[in-house]
Structures are given as structure tokens and as C-alpha cells.
Design a protein around this motif. Structure first.
Motif, PDB file in Angstrom:
ATOM      1  N   ALA A  28       0.827  -1.209   0.000  1.00  0.00           N
ATOM      2  CA  ALA A  28       0.000   0.000   0.000  1.00  0.00           C
ATOM      3  C   ALA A  28       0.860   1.258   0.000  1.00  0.00           C
ATOM      4  N   VAL A  29       1.899   1.259   0.824  1.00  0.00           N
ATOM      5  CA  VAL A  29       2.768   2.437   0.911  1.00  0.00           C
ATOM      6  C   VAL A  29       3.546   2.633  -0.384  1.00  0.00           C
ATOM      7  N   ALA A  30       3.978   1.529  -0.994  1.00  0.00           N
ATOM      8  CA  ALA A  30       4.772   1.628  -2.221  1.00  0.00           C
ATOM      9  C   ALA A  30       3.946   2.059  -3.429  1.00  0.00           C
ATOM     10  N   LYS A  31       2.656   1.666  -3.445  1.00  0.00           N
ATOM     11  CA  LYS A  31       1.858   1.847  -4.654  1.00  0.00           C
ATOM     12  C   LYS A  31       0.821   2.962  -4.572  1.00  0.00           C
ATOM     13  N   THR A  32       0.653   3.567  -3.411  1.00  0.00           N
ATOM     14  CA  THR A  32      -0.315   4.658  -3.267  1.00  0.00           C
ATOM     15  C   THR A  32       0.382   5.873  -2.684  1.00  0.00           C
ATOM     16  N   ASN A  33      -0.303   6.990  -2.704  1.00  0.00           N
ATOM     17  CA  ASN A  33       0.322   8.229  -2.244  1.00  0.00           C
ATOM     18  C   ASN A  33      -0.574   8.927  -1.227  1.00  0.00           C
ATOM     19  N   TYR A  34      -0.546   8.435  -0.010  1.00  0.00           N
ATOM     20  CA  TYR A  34      -1.278   9.048   1.084  1.00  0.00           C
ATOM     21  C   TYR A  34      -0.288   9.634   2.091  1.00  0.00           C
ATOM     22  N   ASP A  35      -0.774  10.550   2.885  1.00  0.00           N
ATOM     23  CA  ASP A  35       0.072  11.153   3.921  1.00  0.00           C
ATOM     24  C   ASP A  35       0.142  10.284   5.178  1.00  0.00           C
ATOM     25  N   TYR A  36      -0.938   9.531   5.436  1.00  0.00           N
ATOM     26  CA  TYR A  36      -1.021   8.696   6.632  1.00  0.00           C
ATOM     27  C   TYR A  36      -1.616   7.340   6.268  1.00  0.00           C
ATOM     28  N   TYR A  37      -1.158   6.311   6.974  1.00  0.00           N
ATOM     29  CA  TYR A  37      -1.636   4.949   6.757  1.00  0.00           C
ATOM     30  C   TYR A  37      -1.949   4.283   8.088  1.00  0.00           C
ATOM     31  N   ALA A  38      -2.960   3.432   8.089  1.00  0.00           N
ATOM     32  CA  ALA A  38      -3.250   2.598   9.256  1.00  0.00           C
ATOM     33  C   ALA A  38      -3.731   1.246   8.772  1.00  0.00           C
ATOM     34  N   TYR A  39      -3.437   0.200   9.559  1.00  0.00           N
ATOM     35  CA  TYR A  39      -4.094  -1.080   9.295  1.00  0.00           C
ATOM     36  C   TYR A  39      -4.733  -1.594  10.567  1.00  0.00           C
ATOM     37  N   MET A  40      -5.789  -2.394  10.384  1.00  0.00           N
ATOM     38  CA  MET A  40      -6.526  -2.996  11.491  1.00  0.00           C
ATOM     39  C   MET A  40      -6.806  -4.447  11.161  1.00  0.00           C
ATOM     40  N   ASP A  41      -6.993  -5.256  12.198  1.00  0.00           N
ATOM     41  CA  ASP A  41      -7.475  -6.615  11.997  1.00  0.00           C
ATOM     42  C   ASP A  41      -8.922  -6.591  11.528  1.00  0.00           C
ATOM     43  N   SER A  42      -9.361  -7.730  10.993  1.00  0.00           N
ATOM     44  CA  SER A  42     -10.727  -7.813  10.467  1.00  0.00           C
ATOM     45  C   SER A  42     -11.782  -7.841  11.563  1.00  0.00           C
ATOM     46  N   ASP A  43     -11.432  -8.329  12.759  1.00  0.00           N
ATOM     47  CA  ASP A  43     -12.419  -8.446  13.845  1.00  0.00           C
ATOM     48  C   ASP A  43     -12.456  -7.191  14.705  1.00  0.00           C
ATOM     49  N   THR A  44     -12.701  -6.069  14.029  1.00  0.00           N
ATOM     50  CA  THR A  44     -12.740  -4.768  14.697  1.00  0.00           C
ATOM     51  C   THR A  44     -14.005  -4.009  14.302  1.00  0.00           C
ATOM     52  N   PHE A  45     -14.345  -3.059  15.150  1.00  0.00           N
ATOM     53  CA  PHE A  45     -15.434  -2.128  14.842  1.00  0.00           C
ATOM     54  C   PHE A  45     -14.937  -0.725  15.148  1.00  0.00           C
ATOM     55  N   VAL A  46     -15.117   0.188  14.195  1.00  0.00           N
ATOM     56  CA  VAL A  46     -14.679   1.574  14.364  1.00  0.00           C
ATOM     57  C   VAL A  46     -15.875   2.392  14.816  1.00  0.00           C
ATOM     58  N   GLN A  47     -15.748   3.017  15.992  1.00  0.00           N
ATOM     59  CA  GLN A  47     -16.886   3.750  16.536  1.00  0.00           C
ATOM     60  C   GLN A  47     -16.693   5.270  16.541  1.00  0.00           C
ATOM     61  N   HIS A  48     -15.527   5.744  16.148  1.00  0.00           N
ATOM     62  CA  HIS A  48     -15.278   7.191  16.087  1.00  0.00           C
ATOM     63  C   HIS A  48     -14.334   7.493  14.922  1.00  0.00           C
ATOM     64  N   SER A  49     -14.160   8.754  14.617  1.00  0.00           N
ATOM     65  CA  SER A  49     -13.271   9.207  13.561  1.00  0.00           C
ATOM     66  C   SER A  49     -11.801   8.939  13.906  1.00  0.00           C
ATOM     67  N   PHE A  50     -10.992   8.780  12.865  1.00  0.00           N
ATOM     68  CA  PHE A  50      -9.543   8.628  13.020  1.00  0.00           C
ATOM     69  C   PHE A  50      -8.814   9.976  13.082  1.00  0.00           C
ATOM     70  N   ASN A  51      -9.516  11.083  13.122  1.00  0.00           N
ATOM     71  CA  ASN A  51      -8.844  12.383  13.031  1.00  0.00           C
ATOM     72  C   ASN A  51      -7.777  12.575  14.097  1.00  0.00           C
ATOM     73  N   ASP A  52      -8.054  12.149  15.331  1.00  0.00           N
ATOM     74  CA  ASP A  52      -7.052  12.294  16.397  1.00  0.00           C
ATOM     75  C   ASP A  52      -5.869  11.358  16.164  1.00  0.00           C
ATOM     76  N   ILE A  53      -6.135  10.210  15.594  1.00  0.00           N
ATOM     77  CA  ILE A  53      -5.053   9.278  15.257  1.00  0.00           C
ATOM     78  C   ILE A  53      -4.125   9.908  14.224  1.00  0.00           C
ATOM     79  N   TRP A  54      -4.716  10.498  13.184  1.00  0.00           N
ATOM     80  CA  TRP A  54      -3.882  11.130  12.157  1.00  0.00           C
ATOM     81  C   TRP A  54      -3.083  12.293  12.743  1.00  0.00           C
ATOM     82  N   GLU A  55      -3.683  13.045  13.644  1.00  0.00           N
ATOM     83  CA  GLU A  55      -2.953  14.143  14.283  1.00  0.00           C
ATOM     84  C   GLU A  55      -1.753  13.612  15.056  1.00  0.00           C
ATOM     85  N   GLU A  56      -1.947  12.533  15.798  1.00  0.00           N
ATOM     86  CA  GLU A  56      -0.831  11.914  16.528  1.00  0.00           C
ATOM     87  C   GLU A  56       0.266  11.466  15.559  1.00  0.00           C
ATOM     88  N   CYS A  57      -0.158  11.016  14.384  1.00  0.00           N
ATOM     89  CA  CYS A  57       0.800  10.482  13.421  1.00  0.00           C
ATOM     90  C   CYS A  57       1.656  11.559  12.761  1.00  0.00           C
TER      91      CYS A  57
END
Length: 298
Positions: free
Chosen positions: A107-136
Motif C-alpha cells: 500500500a505504501v509503495a503503490k499509493t500516495n497518502y500522507d497517513y496509513y493505518a491497518y486494522m485486523d478484520s475483527d474490529t469495529f470503528v466507533q469514532h473518527s480517526f482524526n485524532d489518530i492522524w494528528e498523533e501520526c
């Protein structure tokens, strides 16, 4: 974080016939369960983030029609990538788990994003990642599972680290369910992971802890850049081994990791909501995934 910054959340999923022992799907029915889990994770991530964050399934297989259609309907990218990095033979426990590192690398080699994250499949996202990106903007975020020497699993991985280093080192055991960083730090991290992998191949080093062995060593070598992601993700053990926190609600984390709910709560969420183009409210997820059963919280 500046609004112009672009981010990518990926959920990696690999399948190889004959290489399933204690790694992932054991048969077609279980494979479908994992793919339905992926849908819950991906759709909840998409619905809780703005248009500057893309969400993608990275996989080495052709998807069933209904899964592919659901993802495309929700504007989730599907990135087809072969499992040709971080490959071990099928005798290595959790051999398919190393696909996370392959998926991140591709993903990092073939795309051009400023921030990347990966998660396992057995997850549920209940809020925005905005604070995560800020930390990054400053940190690599990885999940410290907080195991110490009274925990058998930590002693096991410490003995494996000793074989790698040649001496005993009490480094942090990071979970494999979550990673986030900016692109520059991703590149550094992937390089460290590849160095660890190559040493394992050269020296015939074996681990029973999957990708967590490699990522924990890489994190140790980049420790000044790594911060515990525990403010944003928590691993909720909701089965007979019951280890949970009220952080689904109080000082709430962004990502609920629910390994005991693969075939229960997450499948209920998929069948009742995600497959019908609905998203459950967080209270429903807490209840159906047994986050609150010990506390009686709503």
C-alpha cells in the motif's frame, strides 16, 4: 491536521489453501465469516471518517460477488496484492498473519497518502480517526498489550526474542491488530520489518507469535518514534477468558478489537445491519459484542 492531508485505512485479508492451521480460515465457511468481519470493520471505518480518509480491503483472493458488491457500494477500495513479501512456509504458526506487513508494504509503495493505518478484520470503528492522524504527525502508533512477566505469553515471546538477539531483552510486546503512521515513518518501519524478516530467514528463527514478533522488534529499534496506541484501540476479550475495560464508553477508544466475537457479535452486526446498508449505533455494538455484560452499562 490540515484538511488537505489524505489518509488510508486498510484491513488486510489473505487466504492460501492448505496453510490455515491456527492462522485464519480453515474452510470456505470460515473464510466467509472472516470476510463478513472485514465488511463490518471496513464499513464502520468508512462511515465514521470524512472524505479525506479512504478505506480499503487488501487481499490476495477474488471476492465473492456479494462481498465485493457491498464494499463497492460503500466506496471501499479493493486492492488485490499477492502474498509475496514476509512469506514463511505453512509450518510457521500464524503464517497468514504476516500478510499484514505485506499489505502495508504494498500500500505504501503503490499509493500516495500522507497517513496509513491497518486494522485486523475483527474490529469495529466507533469514532473518527482524526485524532489518530494528528498523533501520526509525530508518532508511530502501536498497541501495547500490557503483558508482563506474570503472563505466560510474554515469557514465551521473550524466549523467542532471546533467540533473535542472542541475549535476554524485555522489550514491549505490541499487538498485531493496529498500526498507524505517516508515510515517512511507514517507510522506516517497513524497512526495519524487512530486516527482521531477513534475519529470521537467514538464521532459521521461528516464532509462535506471528507478525507481532517482527513488529515488536521493529518498534524496539524505532522506540523513540513509537507511542502506545492504547488511547485509540483496546482488545476486548469477551469470552470465557474475560478481560475488558469500560473504555468503549468512558474515555472512549476509536477502535474496538473483538477477537472472541468473530462468529458471534460481529456476524450479528453484519447480518442485521451492514449487509442491509445500515450502521448500528455504538450502544448496540457494545451490547451484541458483550463489551458491557460484566458492568451492566448501556
Amino acid at each position: 491536521m490540515e484538511n488537505s492531508k489524505k489518509s488510508l485505512i486498510i484491513v488486510p485479508f489473505a487466504h492460501k489453501v492448505g496453510e490455515m492451521a491456527r492462522t485464519a480460515p480453515a474452510n470456505e465457511k470460515t473464510k466467509l465469516t472472516y470476510l463478513q468481519n472485514c465488511c463490518v470493520s471496513l464499513v464502520s471505518a468508512k462511515r465514521n471518517n470524512d472524505t479525506n480518509t479512504d478505506v480499503a480491503l487488501v487481499t490476495n483472493i477474488d471476492l465473492p460477488y456479494d462481498i465485493k458488491s457491498l464494499l463497492e457500494k460503500n466506496q471501499i477500495l479493493i486492492l488485490r496484492e499477492e502474498f509475496d513479501e514476509f512469506n514463511f512456509n505453512s509450518n510457521m504458526m500464524w503464517c497468514l498473519a504476516f500478510y499484514k506487513l505485506c499489505a502495508l508494504s504494498k500500500a505504501v509503495a503503490k499509493t500516495n497518502y500522507d497517513y496509513y493505518a491497518y486494522m485486523d478484520s475483527d474490529t469495529f470503528v466507533q469514532h473518527s480517526f482524526n485524532d489518530i492522524w494528528e498523533e501520526c504527525t509525530q508518532n508511530i502508533l502501536m498497541y501495547d498489550i500490557n503483558h508482563g512477566l506474570r503472563v505466560n505469553d510474554y515469557n514465551i515471546i521473550i524466549s523467542e526474542f532471546e533467540k533473535y538477539y542472542g541475549d535476554k531483552r524485555y522489550i514491549t510486546h505490541y499487538g498485531g491488530e493496529f498500526f498507524a503512521a505517516n508515510k515517512e515513518n511507514c517507510i522506516l518501519f517497513i524497512k526495519k520489518c524487512k530486516d527482521v524478516y531477513q534475519k529470521m530467514i537467514n538464521d532459521n528463527i521461528v516464532t509462535t507469535k506471528g507478525d507481532e514478533f517482527i513488529t515488536s522488534i521493529a518498534a524496539e529499534e524505532l522506540k523513540l518514534k513509537v507511542k502506545n496506541a492504547g488511547a485509540y484501540i483496546y482488545r476486548f476479550w469477551t469470552g470465557e477468558f474475560n478481560l475488558i475495560s469500560t473504555c468503549y464508553k468512558y474515555n472512549p477508544v476509536t477502535v474496538l478489537h473483538l477477537p472472541d466475537e468473530k462468529q458471534k457479535g460481529l456476524i450479528y452486526i453484519y447480518q442485521k445491519y451492514i449487509s442491509k446498508d445500515k450502521i448500528p449505533n455504538n450502544k448496540t455494538v457494545w451490547k451484541k459484542c458483550h463489551c458491557n455484560r460484566k458492568f451492566g452499562l448501556l
